[in-house]
Design a protein around this motif. Structure first.
Motif, short mmCIF file in Angstrom:
data_model
loop_
_atom_site.label_atom_id
_atom_site.label_comp_id
_atom_site.label_asym_id
_atom_site.label_seq_id
_atom_site.Cartn_x
_atom_site.Cartn_y
_atom_site.Cartn_z
N VAL A 162 0.84 -1.20 0.00
CA VAL A 162 0.00 0.00 0.00
C VAL A 162 0.87 1.24 0.00
O VAL A 162 0.65 2.18 -0.77
CB VAL A 162 -0.97 0.00 1.21
N SER A 170 2.42 1.78 -3.38
CA SER A 170 1.44 2.26 -4.36
C SER A 170 1.12 3.74 -4.15
O SER A 170 0.98 4.49 -5.11
CB SER A 170 0.14 1.45 -4.24
N LEU A 171 1.01 4.15 -2.88
CA LEU A 171 0.75 5.56 -2.59
C LEU A 171 1.92 6.43 -3.04
O LEU A 171 1.71 7.48 -3.66
CB LEU A 171 0.51 5.75 -1.09
N ARG A 203 2.16 7.02 -6.85
CA ARG A 203 1.19 7.97 -7.39
C ARG A 203 1.21 9.32 -6.67
O ARG A 203 0.38 10.17 -6.91
CB ARG A 203 -0.20 7.35 -7.31
N LEU A 242 0.53 10.07 -3.54
CA LEU A 242 -0.66 10.24 -2.72
C LEU A 242 -0.27 10.08 -1.26
O LEU A 242 0.56 9.25 -0.92
CB LEU A 242 -1.72 9.21 -3.10
N ASP A 299 -2.45 9.44 1.55
CA ASP A 299 -3.15 8.42 2.33
C ASP A 299 -4.31 7.86 1.53
O ASP A 299 -4.51 8.21 0.36
CB ASP A 299 -3.63 9.00 3.66
N ARG A 300 -5.07 6.99 2.15
CA ARG A 300 -6.16 6.31 1.44
C ARG A 300 -7.28 7.26 1.04
O ARG A 300 -7.98 7.00 0.07
CB ARG A 300 -6.69 5.17 2.29
N HIS A 318 -6.81 10.20 -0.18
CA HIS A 318 -6.36 10.73 -1.46
C HIS A 318 -6.49 9.71 -2.58
O HIS A 318 -6.64 10.07 -3.74
CB HIS A 318 -4.93 11.25 -1.35
N VAL A 319 -6.46 8.42 -2.23
CA VAL A 319 -6.70 7.38 -3.23
C VAL A 319 -8.13 7.49 -3.75
O VAL A 319 -8.37 7.39 -4.95
CB VAL A 319 -6.44 5.97 -2.64
N VAL A 320 -9.08 7.71 -2.86
CA VAL A 320 -10.49 7.85 -3.26
C VAL A 320 -10.66 9.07 -4.16
O VAL A 320 -11.31 9.00 -5.20
CB VAL A 320 -11.41 7.94 -2.03
N TYR A 370 -8.36 10.52 -5.98
CA TYR A 370 -7.68 10.18 -7.24
C TYR A 370 -8.58 9.32 -8.12
O TYR A 370 -8.71 9.55 -9.32
CB TYR A 370 -6.37 9.46 -6.93
N ALA A 371 -9.24 8.33 -7.51
CA ALA A 371 -10.11 7.43 -8.27
C ALA A 371 -11.29 8.17 -8.89
O ALA A 371 -11.62 7.96 -10.06
CB ALA A 371 -10.61 6.31 -7.35
#
Length: 47
Positions: A5, A8-9, A12, A14, A16-17, A19-21, A23-24
């Motif tokens: 994790v 992957s962050l 990209r 990013l 934290d998670r 920011h993943v949302v 980004y998505a």
């Protein structure tokens, strides 16, 4: 799992998670849903 994790962050750029949302959504990887009081929802495509 945590190292995957984290890698992957970092890949990209990013933080934290959350920011993943973001980004998505910004990149069209997930669909928006409109929720109704009766529990049903409609999917709204981006665009």
């Amino acid at each position: 799992m945590r190292s995957h994790v984290r890698a992957s962050l970092q890949k990209r750029d990013l933080r934290d998670r959350v920011h993943v949302v973001i980004y998505a959504y910004e990149n069209g990887l997930v669909a928006r849903h409109e929720f109704h009081p009766d529990g049903r929802y409609r999917v709204h495509p981006f665009g």
